[in-house]
Design a protein around this motif. Sequence first.
Motif, PDB file in Angstrom:
ATOM      1  N   ARG A 272      68.946  -5.985  69.599  1.00 39.85           N
ATOM      2  CA  ARG A 272      67.692  -5.308  69.242  1.00 39.85           C
ATOM      3  C   ARG A 272      67.187  -5.795  67.881  1.00 39.85           C
ATOM      4  NH1 ARG A 272      68.410   0.140  68.518  1.00 39.85           N
ATOM      5  NH2 ARG A 272      66.340   0.761  69.229  1.00 39.85           N
ATOM      6  N   GLU A 273      68.132  -5.991  66.972  1.00 39.82           N
ATOM      7  CA  GLU A 273      67.802  -6.442  65.614  1.00 39.82           C
ATOM      8  C   GLU A 273      67.282  -7.893  65.630  1.00 39.82           C
ATOM      9  OE1 GLU A 273      70.870  -7.080  62.216  1.00 39.82           O
ATOM     10  OE2 GLU A 273      70.947  -4.946  62.726  1.00 39.82           O
ATOM     11  N   ALA A 274      68.020  -8.758  66.349  1.00 40.08           N
ATOM     12  CA  ALA A 274      67.673 -10.184  66.397  1.00 40.08           C
ATOM     13  C   ALA A 274      66.334 -10.407  67.092  1.00 40.08           C
ATOM     14  CB  ALA A 274      68.776 -10.963  67.120  1.00 40.08           C
ATOM     15  N   LEU A 275      66.028  -9.603  68.095  1.00 41.89           N
ATOM     16  CA  LEU A 275      64.756  -9.713  68.815  1.00 41.89           C
ATOM     17  C   LEU A 275      63.590  -9.475  67.846  1.00 41.89           C
ATOM     18  CD1 LEU A 275      63.107  -9.813  71.513  1.00 41.89           C
ATOM     19  CD2 LEU A 275      63.408  -7.334  71.611  1.00 41.89           C
ATOM     20  N   VAL A 276      63.691  -8.407  67.045  1.00 43.72           N
ATOM     21  CA  VAL A 276      62.628  -8.073  66.079  1.00 43.72           C
ATOM     22  C   VAL A 276      62.449  -9.217  65.078  1.00 43.72           C
ATOM     23  CG1 VAL A 276      62.024  -6.537  64.170  1.00 43.72           C
ATOM     24  CG2 VAL A 276      62.860  -5.572  66.320  1.00 43.72           C
ATOM     25  N   LYS A 277      63.565  -9.690  64.561  1.00 44.33           N
ATOM     26  CA  LYS A 277      63.525 -10.737  63.532  1.00 44.33           C
ATOM     27  C   LYS A 277      62.870 -12.015  64.078  1.00 44.33           C
ATOM     28  CE  LYS A 277      66.649 -12.591  60.043  1.00 44.33           C
ATOM     29  NZ  LYS A 277      67.857 -13.373  60.000  1.00 44.33           N
ATOM     30  N   THR A 278      63.294 -12.427  65.278  1.00 44.25           N
ATOM     31  CA  THR A 278      62.789 -13.673  65.878  1.00 44.25           C
ATOM     32  C   THR A 278      61.304 -13.565  66.209  1.00 44.25           C
ATOM     33  OG1 THR A 278      64.981 -14.073  66.805  1.00 44.25           O
ATOM     34  CG2 THR A 278      63.170 -15.329  67.765  1.00 44.25           C
ATOM     35  N   LYS A 285      54.189 -12.406  61.646  1.00 44.64           N
ATOM     36  CA  LYS A 285      53.566 -11.091  61.400  1.00 44.64           C
ATOM     37  C   LYS A 285      54.682 -10.067  61.180  1.00 44.64           C
ATOM     38  CE  LYS A 285      49.049 -11.789  62.403  1.00 44.64           C
ATOM     39  NZ  LYS A 285      48.590 -11.990  63.762  1.00 44.64           N
ATOM     40  N   GLY A 286      54.451  -9.117  60.289  1.00 42.25           N
ATOM     41  CA  GLY A 286      55.473  -8.099  60.009  1.00 42.25           C
ATOM     42  C   GLY A 286      55.346  -6.890  60.910  1.00 42.25           C
ATOM     43  N   PRO A 289      59.286  -2.647  64.135  1.00 44.70           N
ATOM     44  CA  PRO A 289      60.295  -2.842  65.190  1.00 44.70           C
ATOM     45  C   PRO A 289      59.989  -2.047  66.464  1.00 44.70           C
ATOM     46  CG  PRO A 289      61.373  -2.529  63.083  1.00 44.70           C
ATOM     47  CD  PRO A 289      59.904  -2.290  62.848  1.00 44.70           C
ATOM     48  N   SER A 290      59.492  -0.799  66.304  1.00 46.35           N
ATOM     49  CA  SER A 290      59.225   0.040  67.486  1.00 46.35           C
ATOM     50  C   SER A 290      58.103  -0.549  68.342  1.00 46.35           C
ATOM     51  CB  SER A 290      58.862   1.465  67.057  1.00 46.35           C
ATOM     52  OG  SER A 290      57.703   1.450  66.247  1.00 46.35           O
ATOM     53  N   ASP A 291      57.148  -1.266  67.724  1.00 46.70           N
ATOM     54  CA  ASP A 291      56.055  -1.878  68.490  1.00 46.70           C
ATOM     55  C   ASP A 291      56.546  -3.084  69.276  1.00 46.70           C
ATOM     56  OD1 ASP A 291      54.348   0.014  67.449  1.00 46.70           O
ATOM     57  OD2 ASP A 291      53.667  -1.259  65.798  1.00 46.70           O
ATOM     58  N   ILE A 292      57.494  -3.817  68.697  1.00 48.96           N
ATOM     59  CA  ILE A 292      58.034  -4.999  69.380  1.00 48.96           C
ATOM     60  C   ILE A 292      58.886  -4.565  70.573  1.00 48.96           C
ATOM     61  CG2 ILE A 292      59.654  -6.952  69.142  1.00 48.96           C
ATOM     62  CD1 ILE A 292      58.725  -7.134  66.179  1.00 48.96           C
ATOM     63  N   ARG A 293      59.666  -3.495  70.368  1.00 48.22           N
ATOM     64  CA  ARG A 293      60.631  -3.118  71.412  1.00 48.22           C
ATOM     65  C   ARG A 293      60.097  -2.094  72.398  1.00 48.22           C
ATOM     66  NH1 ARG A 293      64.944  -2.946  66.917  1.00 48.22           N
ATOM     67  NH2 ARG A 293      64.444  -0.724  66.881  1.00 48.22           N
ATOM     68  N   LYS A 294      58.931  -1.528  72.141  1.00 44.68           N
ATOM     69  CA  LYS A 294      58.405  -0.506  73.052  1.00 44.68           C
ATOM     70  C   LYS A 294      58.243  -1.088  74.463  1.00 44.68           C
ATOM     71  CE  LYS A 294      54.666   2.553  74.031  1.00 44.68           C
ATOM     72  NZ  LYS A 294      53.235   2.744  74.018  1.00 44.68           N
ATOM     73  N   LEU A 355      53.284 -11.474  75.535  1.00 49.19           N
ATOM     74  CA  LEU A 355      54.157 -10.654  74.689  1.00 49.19           C
ATOM     75  C   LEU A 355      53.386 -10.148  73.470  1.00 49.19           C
ATOM     76  CD1 LEU A 355      56.852  -9.489  73.715  1.00 49.19           C
ATOM     77  CD2 LEU A 355      57.489 -11.747  72.890  1.00 49.19           C
ATOM     78  N   LEU A 356      52.591 -11.023  72.868  1.00 45.85           N
ATOM     79  CA  LEU A 356      51.799 -10.627  71.704  1.00 45.85           C
ATOM     80  C   LEU A 356      50.837  -9.497  72.067  1.00 45.85           C
ATOM     81  CD1 LEU A 356      50.925 -11.044  68.772  1.00 45.85           C
ATOM     82  CD2 LEU A 356      49.330 -12.809  69.569  1.00 45.85           C
ATOM     83  N   ARG A 357      50.186  -9.629  73.226  1.00 50.82           N
ATOM     84  CA  ARG A 357      49.245  -8.578  73.668  1.00 50.82           C
ATOM     85  C   ARG A 357      49.948  -7.225  73.800  1.00 50.82           C
ATOM     86  NH1 ARG A 357      45.749 -10.940  78.676  1.00 50.82           N
ATOM     87  NH2 ARG A 357      45.656 -13.073  77.919  1.00 50.82           N
ATOM     88  N   LYS A 358      51.176  -7.271  74.358  1.00 49.57           N
ATOM     89  CA  LYS A 358      51.936  -6.026  74.552  1.00 49.57           C
ATOM     90  C   LYS A 358      52.268  -5.376  73.208  1.00 49.57           C
ATOM     91  CE  LYS A 358      54.097  -2.990  77.048  1.00 49.57           C
ATOM     92  NZ  LYS A 358      53.366  -2.071  77.915  1.00 49.57           N
ATOM     93  N   ILE A 359      52.651  -6.201  72.227  1.00 48.52           N
ATOM     94  CA  ILE A 359      52.994  -5.680  70.895  1.00 48.52           C
ATOM     95  C   ILE A 359      51.758  -5.059  70.230  1.00 48.52           C
ATOM     96  CG2 ILE A 359      53.804  -6.300  68.576  1.00 48.52           C
ATOM     97  CD1 ILE A 359      55.438  -8.579  69.981  1.00 48.52           C
ATOM     98  N   LEU A 360      50.624  -5.744  70.341  1.00 43.35           N
ATOM     99  CA  LEU A 360      49.389  -5.229  69.726  1.00 43.35           C
ATOM    100  C   LEU A 360      48.934  -3.937  70.397  1.00 43.35           C
ATOM    101  CD1 LEU A 360      47.491  -8.639  69.229  1.00 43.35           C
ATOM    102  CD2 LEU A 360      48.577  -7.219  67.453  1.00 43.35           C
ATOM    103  N   GLN A 361      49.134  -3.865  71.725  1.00 47.44           N
ATOM    104  CA  GLN A 361      48.782  -2.639  72.464  1.00 47.44           C
ATOM    105  C   GLN A 361      49.665  -1.479  71.982  1.00 47.44           C
ATOM    106  OE1 GLN A 361      49.492  -2.915  76.706  1.00 47.44           O
ATOM    107  NE2 GLN A 361      49.278  -0.706  76.970  1.00 47.44           N
ATOM    108  N   ALA A 362      50.979  -1.751  71.808  1.00 43.55           N
ATOM    109  CA  ALA A 362      51.905  -0.713  71.328  1.00 43.55           C
ATOM    110  C   ALA A 362      51.509  -0.251  69.931  1.00 43.55           C
ATOM    111  CB  ALA A 362      53.339  -1.265  71.322  1.00 43.55           C
ATOM    112  N   GLU A 363      51.064  -1.195  69.108  1.00 43.96           N
ATOM    113  CA  GLU A 363      50.648  -0.874  67.739  1.00 43.96           C
ATOM    114  C   GLU A 363      49.436   0.063  67.762  1.00 43.96           C
ATOM    115  OE1 GLU A 363      50.714  -3.814  64.050  1.00 43.96           O
ATOM    116  OE2 GLU A 363      48.892  -4.114  65.226  1.00 43.96           O
ATOM    117  N   ARG A 364      48.461  -0.269  68.619  1.00 47.60           N
ATOM    118  CA  ARG A 364      47.239   0.573  68.751  1.00 47.60           C
ATOM    119  C   ARG A 364      47.608   1.988  69.199  1.00 47.60           C
ATOM    120  NH1 ARG A 364      45.081  -3.876  71.156  1.00 47.60           N
ATOM    121  NH2 ARG A 364      45.350  -3.010  73.245  1.00 47.60           N
ATOM    122  N   GLU A 365      48.455   2.068  70.231  1.00 50.73           N
ATOM    123  CA  GLU A 365      48.832   3.380  70.773  1.00 50.73           C
ATOM    124  C   GLU A 365      49.583   4.208  69.733  1.00 50.73           C
ATOM    125  OE1 GLU A 365      51.009   2.606  74.362  1.00 50.73           O
ATOM    126  OE2 GLU A 365      49.236   1.955  75.466  1.00 50.73           O
TER     127      GLU A 365
END
Length: 617
Positions: A272-278, A285-286, A289-294, A355-365
């Motif tokens: 979980r940690e390595a996924l966020v970092k990579t 972009k910073g 973590p919850s937006d990346i893994r949601k 993947l980027l779209r999914k992260i941005l969607q999680a950020e908006r929500e």
Amino acid sequence: MENQTNYTEDNIRSLDWKEHIRMRPGMYIGKLGDGSSPDDGIYILLKEVIDNCIDEFVMGAGKTIEVGIKDKTVSVRDYGRGIPLGKVVDVVSKMNTGGKYDSLAFKKSVGLNGVGTKAVNALSNYFRVESVRDDKQKAAEFSAGNLTSEEEITESTKRKGTKVVFVPDDTIFKNYKFRNEYVVRMLKNYCYLNTGLSIYFNGEKFSSENGLKDLLEEDIKEDDMQYPVIHLKGDDIEIAMTHSKSQYSEEYHSFVNGQNTTQGGTHLNAFREALVKTVREFYNKGFEPSDIRKSIVGAISIKVIEPVFESQTKTKLGSTEIGPDMPSVRTFINDFIKTKLDNFLHKNPETADLLLRKILQAERERKELSGIRKLAKDRAKKASLHNKKLRDCRVHFTDIKNPLSLESTLFITEGDSASGSITKSRNVNTQAVFSLRGKPLNSYGMTKKIVYENEEFNLLQAALDIEESMEDLRYNKIVIATDADVDGMHIRLLLITFFLQFFPEIIKENHLYILQTPLFRVRNRKETIYCYSEEERVNAIEKLKPKPEITRFKGLGEISPDEFVHFIGQDIRLDPVMLDKATTIESLLEFYMGKNTPDRQDFIIRNLKVELDVVAP
């Protein structure tokens, strides 16, 4: 003081291996259970036997395993090398006897303590082992670990290998039954982790060509994937991942040396940690973590030399090192993901874009919900000070070092009388009660916003502590305890809808159950029998004749606390709520909770069962 017991040599007795296993089964197989949970003892017995077959496969001996379960009799046959004939009895009945002490042969095996089949033998009222090798065979039979018959070595035309047949002892495992769904999942996991292996269960074949990729593609439907499964393999490590379009929370499958570590551990934390970092480094972009893994659905399998687990049943990895003089688990996984995932995203720009779209969607929500989430949290804090909805227990699922953590249970019940009976009769160490006020809201088709806006759902979410992560889940079992009438059925359905809609992993990971409560009490002056079906009632009347007193329970509130203790104690009967892999969550919710359809009316009419005036639970 004269009557005080003298403490002499006579007070000290040594138990032999069979007695010790039978007296303290939890030390060897975790909890006992009746088969309603996937981590109940009867499945651990099956697993111990199959693990030996898997070790043969890993050593290149035998690509097929046959498993059969009929009623309570289990048979497991492999086509490996066969136990050396002179050691057939010793291997299943002498502690610290086994082939896994040779660290080179089995350095990445799970069953390292030489106990496995001995525990199965000691906890079975019938146990038979048969080995075939070099055109000869040898067999022995046991009961409760005691040798009852031993066959001489004879000539044989059978294929080499080992066959074990056992019947778990019903004086230890009360009212047990094997549930095929749990067995099939276990066998499929073995196949995902051992590509090229074929396992037959009651004649049905299971195998996997693509390992963890196959696991995810079965777990999540193609039209619910944000992007095709990313599948990465290396020496001693395999990873598969995608993001779900519909699911809110994170979901992981994790394995160490072929063992399903249902409670994760150091390897899952590192993933979980390595996924966020990579991901942060790839997009520069910073992200939170919850937006990346949601909504992530991921699987990780690693091999570790002589792993250390945090619990007896090996459900949480504690090892920090891959092996002696080798990198830490964290460094090993981090380096692998940093290189392989980064390369994959560079080579597959379409996946990287999705993947980027999914992260941005999680950020908006998350930002949309942040205001209402703060209000809801404040409200929940105030409510928990004054609210009597949750009567908590002392030990929780997160207390993994406490052996009672697996027993942690939350009963969700409706109405003051039912809540009162359960509260007065519960075990305050491991059983908590959450009281509903009437029927919960139908959450079908609603967004996560409703979980915060609806006070009851918000308090339930807070009681379970699953808002941020399933890792924080406070109870291993969530038990819906409602009357077995139409209103009770409706409440069950509304609660199941809530979990399916917002927290499907609660169901996928086998945490949700329905409490069975008796429909009748049949008694005479000497004995009382509680009956859960019409058939049990008839048998009880026959047993207690001539004229027993028969009481029909119409609701939980009618059952006194003194009686309720029998139904939520050692003999508790639970029905697990399971998801059929062939059915998507969306189609299931649409069928049961969508606009009323002729299909559903037909289904209800076809499945109505009328037994006198009993509404079947």
